[in-house]
Design an enzyme around this catalytic site. Structure first.
Site, short mmCIF file in Angstrom:
data_model
loop_
_atom_site.label_atom_id
_atom_site.label_comp_id
_atom_site.label_asym_id
_atom_site.label_seq_id
_atom_site.Cartn_x
_atom_site.Cartn_y
_atom_site.Cartn_z
N CYS A 167 5.84 7.47 -5.83
CA CYS A 167 5.59 7.44 -4.39
C CYS A 167 6.88 7.00 -3.71
O CYS A 167 7.97 7.17 -4.28
CB CYS A 167 4.40 6.54 -4.04
SG CYS A 167 4.60 4.79 -4.48
N ASN A 199 6.82 2.37 -4.41
CA ASN A 199 6.32 1.88 -5.72
C ASN A 199 5.67 0.50 -5.61
O ASN A 199 5.72 -0.30 -6.54
CB ASN A 199 7.45 1.87 -6.77
CG ASN A 199 6.97 1.69 -8.22
OD1 ASN A 199 7.66 1.07 -9.03
ND2 ASN A 199 5.80 2.18 -8.55
N CYS A 240 2.49 0.50 -3.53
CA CYS A 240 1.10 0.80 -3.14
C CYS A 240 0.48 1.92 -3.97
O CYS A 240 -0.35 1.68 -4.84
CB CYS A 240 1.02 1.14 -1.65
SG CYS A 240 1.48 -0.23 -0.55
N ARG A 241 0.89 3.16 -3.71
CA ARG A 241 0.17 4.30 -4.31
C ARG A 241 0.48 4.50 -5.79
O ARG A 241 -0.44 4.64 -6.61
CB ARG A 241 0.47 5.57 -3.52
CG ARG A 241 -0.12 5.54 -2.12
CD ARG A 241 0.48 6.63 -1.25
NE ARG A 241 1.91 6.42 -1.03
CZ ARG A 241 2.71 7.28 -0.43
NH1 ARG A 241 2.23 8.44 0.00
NH2 ARG A 241 3.99 6.99 -0.25
N SER A 242 1.77 4.55 -6.15
CA SER A 242 2.06 4.86 -7.57
C SER A 242 1.68 3.71 -8.52
O SER A 242 1.25 3.99 -9.64
CB SER A 242 3.50 5.33 -7.77
OG SER A 242 4.44 4.37 -7.39
N ASP A 284 -0.03 7.31 2.68
CA ASP A 284 0.61 6.01 2.52
C ASP A 284 -0.20 4.94 3.26
O ASP A 284 -0.39 5.04 4.47
CB ASP A 284 2.02 6.12 3.14
CG ASP A 284 2.84 4.87 2.92
OD1 ASP A 284 2.29 3.84 2.51
OD2 ASP A 284 4.06 4.93 3.18
P1 4NP Z 1 4.03 3.32 -1.33
O1 4NP Z 1 3.94 2.65 0.14
O2 4NP Z 1 5.04 4.45 -1.20
O3 4NP Z 1 2.66 3.82 -1.58
O4 4NP Z 1 4.48 2.23 -2.26
C1 4NP Z 1 5.07 2.17 0.81
C2 4NP Z 1 5.48 0.87 0.62
C3 4NP Z 1 6.58 0.40 1.29
C4 4NP Z 1 7.25 1.20 2.19
C5 4NP Z 1 6.84 2.50 2.37
C6 4NP Z 1 5.74 2.99 1.68
N1 4NP Z 1 8.37 0.69 2.90
O5 4NP Z 1 8.90 1.42 3.75
O6 4NP Z 1 8.78 -0.44 2.67
#
Ligand code: 4NP
Length: 164
Positions: free
Chosen positions: A14, A17, A19-21, A131
């Site tokens: 994702c 790294n 939340c989703r992955s 997200d």
């Molecule tokens: P993820 O979510 O891609 O599912 O881990 C996010 C976590 C942090 C950020 C963006 C998306 N960020 O911009 O910090």
């Protein structure tokens, strides 16, 4: 290479790294365990961005996952790139932006490994795992719903194709 000599290597990707992955990592790894496939499938996860490298999953991600029986606290965020995609057999991304980035960072021979994870959940209307980072609780629950469905579909695919 034959299934007896080398496990199938699955890499979930994702953006951050956190939340989703990591959710996909924990959910699919638990399925691998409960199906008795430890050693036949290895699971990794990473982000295309490096902002959270070394951090555990977001506390909201961990709390929602824990309520469904998935412990994610041992995971640490990593940024992934071309070498990780070369090593993996399947690179499963959460959205189309991830897909573009992974394809750009992959050697030509590795590009076809990258797939939207929700390709393995054809019954869902959605093709992307949204997200949840800037949203509310419902977003984290949706991630779990989608990831559980796609994890079952992925395992079915690996069995159908004879990979495991
Ligand atoms: P993820 O979510 O891609 O599912 O881990 C996010 C976590 C942090 C950020 C963006 C998306 N960020 O911009 O910090």
């Amino acid at each position: 290479m034959s299934e007896s000599t080398r496990p199938v290597q699955v890499l979930f990707v994702c953006l951050g790294n956190i939340c989703r992955s990591p959710t996909a990592h924990g959910v699919f790894e638990k399925l691998v365990r409960t199906e008795g496939l430890v050693g036949r499938i290895t699971v990794r996860s990473g982000g295309t961005g490096g902002w959270h490298v070394g951090e555990p999953p977001d506390p909201r991600t961990q709390a929602h996952a824990r309520r469904r029986g998935y412990e994610l606290g041992h995971l640490r965020a990593a940024q992934v790139g071309g070498r990780d995609f070369a090593r993996a057999d399947l690179v499963l991304v959460m959205d189309r932006a991830n897909l573009r980035t992974v394809e750009q960072l992959s050697a030509p021979a590795d590009r076809a490994k990258a797939r939207l994870f929700l390709d393995f959940a054809p019954d869902l209307a959605a093709r992307e795992v949204p997200d949840p980072y800037y949203g509310g609780d419902d977003g984290f629950e949706r991630v779990l719903d989608f990831v559980e469905a796609a994890s079952r579909g992925l395992l079915q695919h690996l069995r159908k194709t004879g990979a495991v």
